[in-house]
Design a protein around this motif. Structure first.
Motif, PDB file in Angstrom:
ATOM      1  N   ALA A  58       0.839  -1.196   0.000  1.00 18.37           N
ATOM      2  CA  ALA A  58       0.000   0.000   0.000  1.00 18.37           C
ATOM      3  C   ALA A  58       0.874   1.244   0.000  1.00 18.37           C
ATOM      4  CB  ALA A  58      -0.910   0.008   1.215  1.00 18.37           C
ATOM      5  N   CYS A  59       0.449   2.259  -0.730  1.00 19.62           N
ATOM      6  CA  CYS A  59       1.188   3.505  -0.845  1.00 19.62           C
ATOM      7  C   CYS A  59       0.360   4.647  -0.265  1.00 19.62           C
ATOM      8  CB  CYS A  59       1.531   3.793  -2.299  1.00 19.62           C
ATOM      9  SG  CYS A  59       2.630   5.206  -2.542  1.00 19.62           S
ATOM     10  N   TYR A  60       1.012   5.525   0.498  1.00 23.20           N
ATOM     11  CA  TYR A  60       0.329   6.624   1.179  1.00 23.20           C
ATOM     12  C   TYR A  60       1.086   7.929   0.969  1.00 23.20           C
ATOM     13  CZ  TYR A  60      -2.126   2.976   3.827  1.00 23.20           C
ATOM     14  OH  TYR A  60      -2.885   1.889   4.178  1.00 23.20           O
ATOM     15  N   ILE A  61       0.371   9.047   1.189  1.00 25.91           N
ATOM     16  CA  ILE A  61       0.978  10.359   1.241  1.00 25.91           C
ATOM     17  C   ILE A  61       0.370  11.090   2.427  1.00 25.91           C
ATOM     18  CG2 ILE A  61      -0.682  11.313  -0.421  1.00 25.91           C
ATOM     19  CD1 ILE A  61       1.528  13.277  -1.312  1.00 25.91           C
ATOM     20  N   ARG A  62       1.211  11.882   3.147  1.00 25.98           N
ATOM     21  CA  ARG A  62       0.748  12.652   4.300  1.00 25.98           C
ATOM     22  C   ARG A  62       1.303  14.059   4.223  1.00 25.98           C
ATOM     23  NH1 ARG A  62       0.632   8.940   9.785  1.00 25.98           N
ATOM     24  NH2 ARG A  62      -0.684  10.621  10.562  1.00 25.98           N
ATOM     25  N   PRO A  63       0.477  15.062   4.608  1.00 29.52           N
ATOM     26  CA  PRO A  63       0.963  16.440   4.638  1.00 29.52           C
ATOM     27  C   PRO A  63       1.451  16.815   6.031  1.00 29.52           C
ATOM     28  CG  PRO A  63      -1.399  16.435   4.970  1.00 29.52           C
ATOM     29  CD  PRO A  63      -0.977  14.971   4.884  1.00 29.52           C
ATOM     30  N   GLY A  64       2.278  17.845   6.109  1.00 25.99           N
ATOM     31  CA  GLY A  64       2.742  18.331   7.393  1.00 25.99           C
ATOM     32  C   GLY A  64       3.249  19.748   7.294  1.00 25.99           C
ATOM     33  N   THR A  65       3.475  20.342   8.458  1.00 27.75           N
ATOM     34  CA  THR A  65       4.076  21.661   8.529  1.00 27.75           C
ATOM     35  C   THR A  65       5.288  21.609   9.447  1.00 27.75           C
ATOM     36  OG1 THR A  65       2.646  22.345  10.370  1.00 27.75           O
ATOM     37  CG2 THR A  65       1.890  22.851   8.140  1.00 27.75           C
ATOM     38  N   VAL A  66       6.232  22.520   9.224  1.00 29.99           N
ATOM     39  CA  VAL A  66       7.411  22.646  10.072  1.00 29.99           C
ATOM     40  C   VAL A  66       7.593  24.124  10.393  1.00 29.99           C
ATOM     41  CG1 VAL A  66       8.949  22.707   8.052  1.00 29.99           C
ATOM     42  CG2 VAL A  66       9.869  22.137  10.321  1.00 29.99           C
ATOM     43  N   SER A  67       7.788  24.436  11.678  1.00 31.99           N
ATOM     44  CA  SER A  67       7.930  25.824  12.107  1.00 31.99           C
ATOM     45  C   SER A  67       9.379  26.272  12.036  1.00 31.99           C
ATOM     46  CB  SER A  67       7.414  25.972  13.536  1.00 31.99           C
ATOM     47  OG  SER A  67       8.347  25.405  14.452  1.00 31.99           O
ATOM     48  N   SER A  68       9.612  27.542  12.357  1.00 37.48           N
ATOM     49  CA  SER A  68      10.969  28.081  12.330  1.00 37.48           C
ATOM     50  C   SER A  68      11.839  27.493  13.437  1.00 37.48           C
ATOM     51  CB  SER A  68      10.933  29.606  12.461  1.00 37.48           C
ATOM     52  OG  SER A  68      10.293  29.982  13.679  1.00 37.48           O
ATOM     53  N   THR A  69      11.220  26.818  14.415  1.00 35.43           N
ATOM     54  CA  THR A  69      11.984  26.123  15.454  1.00 35.43           C
ATOM     55  C   THR A  69      12.115  24.633  15.160  1.00 35.43           C
ATOM     56  OG1 THR A  69      10.007  25.721  16.799  1.00 35.43           O
ATOM     57  CG2 THR A  69      11.215  27.771  17.197  1.00 35.43           C
ATOM     58  N   GLY A  70      11.564  24.189  14.017  1.00 34.51           N
ATOM     59  CA  GLY A  70      11.628  22.784  13.647  1.00 34.51           C
ATOM     60  C   GLY A  70      10.489  21.942  14.182  1.00 34.51           C
ATOM     61  N   ALA A  71       9.482  22.579  14.795  1.00 36.79           N
ATOM     62  CA  ALA A  71       8.351  21.824  15.334  1.00 36.79           C
ATOM     63  C   ALA A  71       7.516  21.234  14.210  1.00 36.79           C
ATOM     64  CB  ALA A  71       7.486  22.725  16.208  1.00 36.79           C
ATOM     65  N   ILE A  72       7.180  19.952  14.337  1.00 36.65           N
ATOM     66  CA  ILE A  72       6.456  19.209  13.301  1.00 36.65           C
ATOM     67  C   ILE A  72       4.987  19.050  13.681  1.00 36.65           C
ATOM     68  CG2 ILE A  72       6.225  16.958  12.163  1.00 36.65           C
ATOM     69  CD1 ILE A  72       8.651  18.473  11.201  1.00 36.65           C
ATOM     70  N   SER A  73       4.117  19.268  12.710  1.00 32.44           N
ATOM     71  CA  SER A  73       2.705  18.929  12.838  1.00 32.44           C
ATOM     72  C   SER A  73       2.321  18.120  11.608  1.00 32.44           C
ATOM     73  CB  SER A  73       1.848  20.192  12.936  1.00 32.44           C
ATOM     74  OG  SER A  73       0.470  19.862  13.059  1.00 32.44           O
ATOM     75  N   LEU A  74       1.733  16.953  11.815  1.00 34.29           N
ATOM     76  CA  LEU A  74       1.457  16.041  10.707  1.00 34.29           C
ATOM     77  C   LEU A  74      -0.040  15.808  10.561  1.00 34.29           C
ATOM     78  CD1 LEU A  74       3.315  14.514   8.733  1.00 34.29           C
ATOM     79  CD2 LEU A  74       3.050  12.497  10.164  1.00 34.29           C
ATOM     80  N   GLY A  75      -0.513  15.828   9.314  1.00 35.82           N
ATOM     81  CA  GLY A  75      -1.916  15.581   9.027  1.00 35.82           C
ATOM     82  C   GLY A  75      -2.191  14.112   8.799  1.00 35.82           C
ATOM     83  N   ASN A  76      -3.410  13.812   8.388  1.00 28.72           N
ATOM     84  CA  ASN A  76      -3.829  12.434   8.170  1.00 28.72           C
ATOM     85  C   ASN A  76      -3.248  11.873   6.876  1.00 28.72           C
ATOM     86  OD1 ASN A  76      -5.462  12.391  10.490  1.00 28.72           O
ATOM     87  ND2 ASN A  76      -7.173  13.314   9.371  1.00 28.72           N
ATOM     88  N   ALA A  77      -3.074  10.560   6.852  1.00 30.45           N
ATOM     89  CA  ALA A  77      -2.574   9.871   5.656  1.00 30.45           C
ATOM     90  C   ALA A  77      -3.675   9.756   4.609  1.00 30.45           C
ATOM     91  CB  ALA A  77      -2.061   8.485   6.034  1.00 30.45           C
ATOM     92  N   ASN A  78      -3.282   9.896   3.353  1.00 33.43           N
ATOM     93  CA  ASN A  78      -4.179   9.662   2.226  1.00 33.43           C
ATOM     94  C   ASN A  78      -3.705   8.412   1.502  1.00 33.43           C
ATOM     95  OD1 ASN A  78      -5.034   9.911  -0.758  1.00 33.43           O
ATOM     96  ND2 ASN A  78      -6.250  11.502   0.216  1.00 33.43           N
ATOM     97  N   HIS A  79      -4.585   7.423   1.380  1.00 39.67           N
ATOM     98  CA  HIS A  79      -4.252   6.147   0.760  1.00 39.67           C
ATOM     99  C   HIS A  79      -4.296   6.296  -0.754  1.00 39.67           C
ATOM    100  CE1 HIS A  79      -5.567   1.776  -0.214  1.00 39.67           C
ATOM    101  NE2 HIS A  79      -4.250   1.879  -0.230  1.00 39.67           N
ATOM    102  N   LEU A  80      -3.134   6.191  -1.397  1.00 35.72           N
ATOM    103  CA  LEU A  80      -3.085   6.335  -2.852  1.00 35.72           C
ATOM    104  C   LEU A  80      -3.675   5.115  -3.527  1.00 35.72           C
ATOM    105  CD1 LEU A  80      -2.154   8.109  -5.209  1.00 35.72           C
ATOM    106  CD2 LEU A  80       0.039   6.939  -5.142  1.00 35.72           C
ATOM    107  N   LEU A  81      -3.160   3.916  -3.204  1.00 35.11           N
ATOM    108  CA  LEU A  81      -3.702   2.688  -3.781  1.00 35.11           C
ATOM    109  C   LEU A  81      -2.919   1.502  -3.252  1.00 35.11           C
ATOM    110  CD1 LEU A  81      -5.990   2.156  -5.925  1.00 35.11           C
ATOM    111  CD2 LEU A  81      -4.192   1.660  -7.554  1.00 35.11           C
ATOM    112  N   ASN A  82      -3.557   0.336  -3.254  1.00 38.37           N
ATOM    113  CA  ASN A  82      -2.856  -0.917  -2.981  1.00 38.37           C
ATOM    114  C   ASN A  82      -2.249  -1.445  -4.280  1.00 38.37           C
ATOM    115  OD1 ASN A  82      -3.591  -0.970  -0.253  1.00 38.37           O
ATOM    116  ND2 ASN A  82      -5.532  -1.968  -0.714  1.00 38.37           N
ATOM    117  N   GLY A  83      -1.483  -2.536  -4.146  1.00 39.64           N
ATOM    118  CA  GLY A  83      -1.026  -3.234  -5.337  1.00 39.64           C
ATOM    119  C   GLY A  83       0.300  -2.774  -5.871  1.00 39.64           C
TER     120      GLY A  83
END
Length: 309
Positions: A106-131
């Motif tokens: 299975a292949c996925y993509i996820r969005p995120g943000t990074v602040s000027s201090t390097g703090a990470i915030s991650l969104g939900n995964a989007n399932h591209l497709l199996n196979g």
């Protein structure tokens, strides 16, 4: 030189049946931070370990590296999930995309943000497709079109095609634009690494892969349509470079307009310099090591210079 800084995490697995070790990193110019995406394990290795991933941000000031404590730990957050390969690409707008595959294909993509201090915030995964096909440990690529503000997530499927999705990011939310069914880009793709970059000088994606019929490296040039929801092929061809063996790293230099591909060949290590025009590409090849360096390669591009490791 400054003092070495431990990034964190519990290390990478030594059990290749569970996961393929990877580390991927990308720099975001808006936040002036580096995002690192890597395999993360617990239980000290072995067959009973828990395998997931970490996403961390780091900042650099002079010779001092600071690792942000606000990271994303897949094991701690969601119980972990085996990964075979991962890619991170920043959009230079304070955010990034993660692309990865799992052992079940299975292949996925996820969005995120990074602040000027390097703090990470991650969104939900989007399932591209199996196979994903037999090359799924290596057959995932991610690139970003800065003019259309779109991520392109590519993978090799079980039928030896490169397929992909088109995504936009707003904060930690993804919008999918190709309609939910991955688009087919090209066929006859061997089960090895695929590479993709956005070629800024010609406003298109350069995709490299090994052709399953000839065993040589082919290129594919693709643009995102004006509507932003499909691919438009602008050129394709055979670079006639043989011996590509599994791993390769692709980078682009906006100053010269050239792209560079570093890879392990059958018995040595090669660097390709690729010149891309509107509808075609050409290549020169040089051997940079007389031995085959398969897993210890890295390629970093910054303006008019690059670093080979």
């Amino acid at each position: 030189y400054g003092t070495g800084q431990a990034i964190g995490g519990a290390g990478t697995t030594n059990d290749p049946t569970l996961v393929n070790n990877f580390v991927s990193a990308s720099y975001d110019s808006t936040s002036d931070a580096v995002v690192i995406f890597y395999t993360h394990t617990q239980n000290g290795g072995g067959d009973d370990q828990v395998v997931g991933f970490m996403v961390q941000g780091i900042t650099v000031s002079g010779t001092t590296i600071t690792v942000s404590s606000t990271a994303y730990d897949d094991i701690a957050t969601s119980g972990g999930g085996n990964l075979h390969v991962g890619r991170v690409v920043c959009d230079n707008l304070g955010g990034f995309g993660l692309a990865y595959s799992t052992p079940v294909g299975a292949c996925y993509i996820r969005p995120g943000t990074v602040s000027s201090t390097g703090a990470i915030s991650l969104g939900n995964a989007n399932h591209l497709l199996n196979g994903i096909g037999s090359g799924y440990p290596y057959g995932v690529a991610l690139a970003y079109d800065s003019r259309k503000a779109r991520f392109v997530n590519l993978y090799r499927d079980a039928s030896a095609n490169i397929r992909g999705g088109i995504y936009g990011r707003t904060g930690t939310t993804l919008t999918r634009y190709e309609g939910g069914t991955p688009l087919t880009v090209v066929g006859n793709v061997a089960g090895d690494n695929i590479g993709a970059i956005y070629h800024y000088n010609t406003s298109q994606f350069l995709i490299l892969y090994k052709n399953s019929n000839t065993g040589t490296i082919f290129y594919e040039l693709e643009k995102i349509s004006d509507a932003g929801s499909t691919f438009v092929s602008t050129g394709a061809g055979n670079l006639s470079i043989s011996g590509f063996d599994v791993y390769g790293f692709l980078a682009h230099d906006k100053v010269s307009g050239n792209s560079f591909f570093l890879f392990a060949a059958a018995s040595d290590t090669k660097l390709l310099t690729i010149t891309t025009a509107a509808t075609s590409a050409s290549v020169t090849s040089e051997t940079i090591a007389s031995h085959k360096e398969e897993t210890g390669l890295s390629l970093v591009m910054e303006m008019a210079w690059f670093l080979l490791v």
